[in-house]
Design an enzyme around this catalytic site. Structure first.
Site, PDB file in Angstrom:
ATOM      1  N   TYR A   1       0.123   4.101  10.826  1.00 33.45           N
ATOM      2  CA  TYR A   1      -0.186   3.116  11.859  1.00 33.45           C
ATOM      3  C   TYR A   1       1.116   2.836  12.610  1.00 33.45           C
ATOM      4  O   TYR A   1       2.153   2.597  11.996  1.00 33.45           O
ATOM      5  CB  TYR A   1      -0.718   1.819  11.237  1.00 33.45           C
ATOM      6  CG  TYR A   1      -2.133   1.927  10.737  1.00 33.45           C
ATOM      7  CD1 TYR A   1      -3.212   1.943  11.621  1.00 33.45           C
ATOM      8  CD2 TYR A   1      -2.403   2.036   9.378  1.00 33.45           C
ATOM      9  CE1 TYR A   1      -4.516   2.059  11.173  1.00 33.45           C
ATOM     10  CE2 TYR A   1      -3.715   2.153   8.908  1.00 33.45           C
ATOM     11  CZ  TYR A   1      -4.764   2.163   9.811  1.00 33.45           C
ATOM     12  OH  TYR A   1      -6.043   2.284   9.364  1.00 33.45           O
TER      13      TYR A   1
ATOM     14  N   HIS B   1       1.150   1.035  16.213  1.00 33.10           N
ATOM     15  CA  HIS B   1       1.059  -0.186  17.018  1.00 33.10           C
ATOM     16  C   HIS B   1       2.274  -0.311  17.946  1.00 33.10           C
ATOM     17  O   HIS B   1       3.052  -1.259  17.867  1.00 33.10           O
ATOM     18  CB  HIS B   1       0.955  -1.415  16.104  1.00 33.10           C
ATOM     19  CG  HIS B   1      -0.233  -1.373  15.181  1.00 33.10           C
ATOM     20  ND1 HIS B   1      -1.536  -1.395  15.636  1.00 33.10           N
ATOM     21  CD2 HIS B   1      -0.314  -1.284  13.823  1.00 33.10           C
ATOM     22  CE1 HIS B   1      -2.366  -1.339  14.611  1.00 33.10           C
ATOM     23  NE2 HIS B   1      -1.668  -1.262  13.503  1.00 33.10           N
TER      24      HIS B   1
ATOM     25  N   LYS C   1       2.436   1.700   7.221  1.00 30.70           N
ATOM     26  CA  LYS C   1       2.888   0.856   8.322  1.00 30.70           C
ATOM     27  C   LYS C   1       3.905   1.582   9.193  1.00 30.70           C
ATOM     28  O   LYS C   1       4.440   2.630   8.843  1.00 30.70           O
ATOM     29  CB  LYS C   1       3.506  -0.437   7.780  1.00 30.70           C
ATOM     30  CG  LYS C   1       2.502  -1.340   7.082  1.00 30.70           C
ATOM     31  CD  LYS C   1       1.351  -1.742   7.991  1.00 30.70           C
ATOM     32  CE  LYS C   1       1.795  -2.659   9.117  1.00 30.70           C
ATOM     33  NZ  LYS C   1       0.662  -3.055  10.000  1.00 30.70           N
TER      34      LYS C   1
ATOM     35  N   ARG D   1       0.830  -1.194   0.000  1.00 30.67           N
ATOM     36  CA  ARG D   1       0.000   0.000   0.000  1.00 30.67           C
ATOM     37  C   ARG D   1       0.876   1.261   0.000  1.00 30.67           C
ATOM     38  O   ARG D   1       2.100   1.188   0.081  1.00 30.67           O
ATOM     39  CB  ARG D   1      -0.938  -0.005   1.219  1.00 30.67           C
ATOM     40  CG  ARG D   1      -1.984  -1.116   1.164  1.00 30.67           C
ATOM     41  CD  ARG D   1      -2.759  -1.230   2.468  1.00 30.67           C
ATOM     42  NE  ARG D   1      -1.916  -1.689   3.567  1.00 30.67           N
ATOM     43  CZ  ARG D   1      -2.337  -1.861   4.808  1.00 30.67           C
ATOM     44  NH1 ARG D   1      -3.594  -1.587   5.119  1.00 30.67           N
ATOM     45  NH2 ARG D   1      -1.514  -2.288   5.752  1.00 30.67           N
TER      46      ARG D   1
ATOM     47  N   GLU E   1      -4.341   4.487  14.477  1.00 32.80           N
ATOM     48  CA  GLU E   1      -5.228   3.631  15.260  1.00 32.80           C
ATOM     49  C   GLU E   1      -5.690   4.262  16.574  1.00 32.80           C
ATOM     50  O   GLU E   1      -6.543   3.701  17.257  1.00 32.80           O
ATOM     51  CB  GLU E   1      -4.565   2.277  15.545  1.00 32.80           C
ATOM     52  CG  GLU E   1      -3.397   2.312  16.511  1.00 32.80           C
ATOM     53  CD  GLU E   1      -2.050   2.547  15.848  1.00 32.80           C
ATOM     54  OE1 GLU E   1      -1.017   2.295  16.491  1.00 32.80           O
ATOM     55  OE2 GLU E   1      -2.030   2.989  14.672  1.00 32.80           O
TER      56      GLU E   1
ATOM     57  N   ASP F   1      -0.865  -7.037  15.088  1.00 31.46           N
ATOM     58  CA  ASP F   1      -0.125  -5.780  15.133  1.00 31.46           C
ATOM     59  C   ASP F   1      -0.031  -5.222  16.540  1.00 31.46           C
ATOM     60  O   ASP F   1       0.879  -4.457  16.852  1.00 31.46           O
ATOM     61  CB  ASP F   1      -0.762  -4.734  14.209  1.00 31.46           C
ATOM     62  CG  ASP F   1      -0.392  -4.942  12.761  1.00 31.46           C
ATOM     63  OD1 ASP F   1       0.659  -5.546  12.488  1.00 31.46           O
ATOM     64  OD2 ASP F   1      -1.160  -4.511  11.879  1.00 31.46           O
TER      65      ASP F   1
END
Length: 216
Positions: A94, A96, A75, A15, A118, A210
């Site tokens: 993101y 995590h 990511k 992505r 998130e 994740d």
């Protein structure tokens, strides 16, 4: 503002942080967008598409990180990317962080302002950036799990953990609401003992991985 979009380098991540239509909106608003060469190849958007939308194409990630005020990714940054971050810069992706202390320390040491998709909440306390991704993951989890249940794979049963957007059927589904702790590590709701009692060939798809995973 100068907005940078590097190519994702995490294994099997295809992505991209911004699609050409998003770039067009930002450039119309007066922002400058710099996209790494080939960043959109994984989604079928070539450099020419980004240039048409108003972006400037940079030869590599270093060139993107060097000029951008805001880095937009998908990511969590990998060690090589963290090394290019600097004070005064903002990272939007993101993250995590709960199960990844090394990344947390790296980001803190870089001086960057990091905003995790998130953990962004709306006025009602919902998670508008996480919810659609969770729904996609929930639907994909069943498909991926079904593949490993095929006879050739020796599948014998499936457990889907941390899933949103798939209706329970002849599978065991642990809903995302049971394992989602915004910004925190997912609780282990399936113990090692339960895993040991699963039949040989059983399949576990843990969508909460994740955040550390909900399966021991």
């Amino acid at each position: 503002m100068k907005i940078g979009v590097p190519k994702e380098i995490k294994v099997h991540e295809y992505r991209v942080g911004l699609v050409p239509t998003s770039v067009a909106e930002l450039t119309r608003a007066g922002h400058e967008v710099v996209v790494e060469r080939g960043a959109g190849d994984g989604i079928g958007s070539g450099d020419a598409d980004y240039e048409t939308a108003g972006a400037r194409i940079a030869p590599d990630a270093a060139a993107v990180f060097a000029v951008a005020d805001l880095i937009v990714k998908v990511k969590e940054p990998q060690p090589a990317e963290i090394a290019m971050l600097r004070p005064g810069q903002t990272l939007f992706t993101y993250l995590h962080l709960a199960p990844d202390p090394a990344q947390t320390r790296g980001l803190m040491g870089s001086g960057v302002t990091a905003i995790a998709y998130e953990t962004v909440t709306d006025a009602s306390g919902g998670l508008p950036l996480l919810a659609p991704m969770s729904e996609v993951a929930g639907r994909m989890a069943a498909q991926v799990g079904a593949h490993y249940l095929e006879k050739a794979q020796g599948g014998a049963g499936i457990l889907l953990g941390g899933v949103t957007g798939v209706a329970p059927g002849k599978v065991c589904v642990l809903g995302a609401g049971a394992v989602l702790v915004p910004g925190g590590a997912a609780p282990k709701v399936v113990s090692a003992d339960l895993v040991a009692r699963m039949r040989k060939g059983s399949v576990i798809v843990d969508v909460a991985i994740d955040q550390g995973g909900c399966v021991a």
